[in-house]
Design a protein around this motif. Structure first.
Motif, PDB file in Angstrom:
ATOM      1  N   ILE A 336     -53.392 -80.511 -84.209  1.00 14.73           N
ATOM      2  CA  ILE A 336     -52.543 -79.556 -83.488  1.00 14.73           C
ATOM      3  C   ILE A 336     -52.822 -79.612 -81.991  1.00 14.73           C
ATOM      4  O   ILE A 336     -51.903 -79.624 -81.161  1.00 14.73           O
ATOM      5  CB  ILE A 336     -52.779 -78.132 -84.024  1.00 14.73           C
ATOM      6  N   LEU A 337     -54.094 -79.669 -81.629  1.00 11.33           N
ATOM      7  CA  LEU A 337     -54.476 -79.650 -80.218  1.00 11.33           C
ATOM      8  C   LEU A 337     -54.159 -80.973 -79.527  1.00 11.33           C
ATOM      9  O   LEU A 337     -53.707 -80.987 -78.370  1.00 11.33           O
ATOM     10  CB  LEU A 337     -55.961 -79.323 -80.094  1.00 11.33           C
ATOM     11  N   ILE A 338     -54.398 -82.102 -80.199  1.00  9.57           N
ATOM     12  CA  ILE A 338     -54.129 -83.408 -79.589  1.00  9.57           C
ATOM     13  C   ILE A 338     -52.643 -83.603 -79.365  1.00  9.57           C
ATOM     14  O   ILE A 338     -52.202 -83.970 -78.270  1.00  9.57           O
ATOM     15  CB  ILE A 338     -54.719 -84.533 -80.466  1.00  9.57           C
ATOM     16  N   HIS A 339     -51.846 -83.348 -80.395  1.00  9.15           N
ATOM     17  CA  HIS A 339     -50.389 -83.456 -80.231  1.00  9.15           C
ATOM     18  C   HIS A 339     -49.887 -82.405 -79.252  1.00  9.15           C
ATOM     19  O   HIS A 339     -48.902 -82.612 -78.537  1.00  9.15           O
ATOM     20  CB  HIS A 339     -49.695 -83.301 -81.590  1.00  9.15           C
ATOM     21  N   ASP A 343     -46.699 -81.813 -76.481  1.00 14.53           N
ATOM     22  CA  ASP A 343     -45.607 -81.102 -77.145  1.00 14.53           C
ATOM     23  C   ASP A 343     -46.058 -79.690 -77.498  1.00 14.53           C
ATOM     24  O   ASP A 343     -47.233 -79.337 -77.333  1.00 14.53           O
ATOM     25  CB  ASP A 343     -45.132 -81.841 -78.399  1.00 14.53           C
ATOM     26  N   THR A 344     -45.135 -78.894 -78.023  1.00 17.56           N
ATOM     27  CA  THR A 344     -45.417 -77.503 -78.366  1.00 17.56           C
ATOM     28  C   THR A 344     -45.687 -77.416 -79.852  1.00 17.56           C
ATOM     29  O   THR A 344     -44.751 -77.389 -80.656  1.00 17.56           O
ATOM     30  CB  THR A 344     -44.244 -76.601 -77.964  1.00 17.56           C
ATOM     31  N   THR A 345     -46.957 -77.377 -80.232  1.00 19.45           N
ATOM     32  CA  THR A 345     -47.341 -77.474 -81.635  1.00 19.45           C
ATOM     33  C   THR A 345     -47.618 -76.128 -82.296  1.00 19.45           C
ATOM     34  O   THR A 345     -48.150 -76.082 -83.406  1.00 19.45           O
ATOM     35  CB  THR A 345     -48.604 -78.355 -81.771  1.00 19.45           C
ATOM     36  N   PHE A 346     -47.265 -75.048 -81.648  1.00 21.78           N
ATOM     37  CA  PHE A 346     -47.491 -73.728 -82.243  1.00 21.78           C
ATOM     38  C   PHE A 346     -46.244 -72.860 -82.209  1.00 21.78           C
ATOM     39  O   PHE A 346     -45.906 -72.237 -83.207  1.00 21.78           O
ATOM     40  CB  PHE A 346     -48.632 -73.008 -81.502  1.00 21.78           C
ATOM     41  N   TRP A 347     -45.532 -72.832 -81.106  1.00 26.26           N
ATOM     42  CA  TRP A 347     -44.488 -71.836 -80.896  1.00 26.26           C
ATOM     43  C   TRP A 347     -43.151 -72.257 -81.497  1.00 26.26           C
ATOM     44  O   TRP A 347     -42.143 -72.394 -80.813  1.00 26.26           O
ATOM     45  CB  TRP A 347     -44.351 -71.530 -79.413  1.00 26.26           C
ATOM     46  N   GLN A 348     -43.162 -72.452 -82.821  1.00 31.15           N
ATOM     47  CA  GLN A 348     -41.937 -72.696 -83.576  1.00 31.15           C
ATOM     48  C   GLN A 348     -42.079 -72.000 -84.919  1.00 31.15           C
ATOM     49  O   GLN A 348     -43.195 -71.808 -85.418  1.00 31.15           O
ATOM     50  CB  GLN A 348     -41.686 -74.189 -83.769  1.00 31.15           C
ATOM     51  N   ALA A 349     -40.945 -71.649 -85.522  1.00 32.44           N
ATOM     52  CA  ALA A 349     -40.983 -70.873 -86.761  1.00 32.44           C
ATOM     53  C   ALA A 349     -41.698 -71.595 -87.887  1.00 32.44           C
ATOM     54  O   ALA A 349     -42.277 -70.965 -88.780  1.00 32.44           O
ATOM     55  CB  ALA A 349     -39.556 -70.531 -87.188  1.00 32.44           C
ATOM     56  N   SER A 350     -41.679 -72.921 -87.866  1.00 29.41           N
ATOM     57  CA  SER A 350     -42.317 -73.690 -88.932  1.00 29.41           C
ATOM     58  C   SER A 350     -43.763 -74.019 -88.631  1.00 29.41           C
ATOM     59  O   SER A 350     -44.491 -74.451 -89.529  1.00 29.41           O
ATOM     60  CB  SER A 350     -41.542 -75.000 -89.154  1.00 29.41           C
TER      61      SER A 350
END
Length: 373
Positions: A336-339, A343-350
């Motif tokens: 999660i942190l590397i990507h 990109d935005t790897t947290f702030w999405q509904a999924s």
């Protein structure tokens, strides 16, 4: 009624096939119905003050961002549906019975399989039949062909499948199932052709293994990882104008303190670069968010929120490092942190609910409990 627990974990991380008007109510109903069945805990959870402080800062940042949001009802829905309900569910699940944890793990596996099938189907053109999509929206992913699964972007597919696949590899599944999970994760990320996903897939498992295998050399491993991610960021030319604009917007005191809530970044960025026709034509359509986890957290939840989420990730990493059997959970967090660097790897509904489930497994191993738990 324990099937509701499996249903909640199967549905919660999914975008539910692009039906936003149905997704949040259905997930919320499944979560709310399952909460009463999670009261019979095997053991109480010990919530440390630092953990509560991090989550409290995140909630405070989101609440302060709501008044300035373009749609306050949408911002409130994000607060409840993306953060509060999944966090409560994850905490209760971590304290739940072994049977409940097994059901939840099965639910996550179902969600993983559905997404893998959707990813394969998107390569065959099935996505043209899904609601709200037309060929023009997908033309950019046809040459070269990229899998998108049930999402609107191949990058989101990679951001979802890689952490989930890594998390599931640490679960109590038989060897053939583990081989399937690993193979499906590898093929899906490759099919997405996501540069950030490929970078995370190459670095996250290796870094997690090195951090666990050589505890006395963790500083060198961390510095090497930061160096490689930094070098990768220098190659992300398409992101530079967005990052520069984001930093310019953060010079405004109100934005720096309260953020812009979800959906506000693109409009603010478009207004910032309105005098540059090149950026307006080629960059603004892709500036839905800042394409960086740290910056996106700042714009979505303000200064308090970005500090709070940073604290939560830091505490989750430390918790995972203390348990040798949590190597796959650590790898999921690192993915999660590397990507998230590009990109935005947290702030999405999924993605937000999935991230919280992974953090919960780091704090209180529920997917594969420790023998002494």
């Amino acid at each position: 009624m324990n099937f509701l627990i499996a249903l909640a974990t199967a549905l919660m991380p999914l975008a539910l096939w692009k039906l936003p008007g149905v997704a949040l109510p259905l997930i919320s109903i499944a979560l709310l119905l399952s909460l009463p069945y999670l009261q019979s805990a095997d053991k109480p959870l010990h919530l440390r003050q630092r953990l509560l402080s991090g989550f409290g800062l995140l909630l405070a940042g989101l609440l302060l961002a709501v008044p300035g949001a373009s749609s306050q009802s949408h911002a409130g829905g994000i607060l409840i549906g993306w953060i509060i309900l999944p966090a409560v569910f994850a905490c209760l699940l971590a304290a739940g019975t072994s049977r409940q944890k097994t059901l939840a793990a099965g639910g996550l596996l179902i969600g993983f399989c559905l997404t893998a099938v959707a990813a394969a189907g998107s390569l065959l053109g099935w996505y043209l039949l899904w609601p709200g999509q037309v060929a023009a929206d997908l033309s950019q992913y046809l040459h070269p062909l990229r899998a998108i699964g049930p999402f609107t972007s191949p990058n989101t597919l990679a951001m979802f499948m890689l952490p989930l696949g890594l998390l599931l590899l640490g679960g109590h599944f038989k060897q053939p199932v583990r081989w399937f999970i690993g193979t499906a994760t590898l093929l899906t990320v490759l099919a997405s052709r996501s540069d950030g996903g490929l970078l995370a897939m190459a670095l996250a498992p290796l870094s997690a293994w090195l951090l666990m295998r050589y505890p006395k050399k963790r500083l060198f491993t961390a510095l090497g990882l930061l160096l490689l991610v930094g070098l990768a960021m220098t190659q992300a030319d398409s992101r530079f104008p967005i990052w520069q604009g984001a930093l310019q917007l953060l010079k405004q005191p109100r934005v720096a303190l309260f953020g812009l809530s979800d959906g506000g970044f693109q409009a603010a960025y478009a207004n910032l670069v309105q005098g540059d026709p090149q950026l307006g034509r080629y960059v603004v359509p892709y500036a839905l968010h800042p394409h960086n986890l740290f910056l996106a957290s700042w714009f979505n939840a303000g200064l308090f929120g970005v500090i709070g989420l940073t604290v939560l990730f830091w505490l989750a990493l430390l918790a995972a490092l203390k348990r040798p059997r949590s190597v796959w959970t650590l790898a999921a967090l690192l993915a999660i942190l590397i990507h998230g660097a590009v990109d935005t790897t947290f702030w999405q509904a999924s993605l937000a609910p999935l991230s919280l489930l992974i953090m919960a497994d780091a704090f209180w191993p529920w997917l594969k409990p420790e023998k002494h738990d």
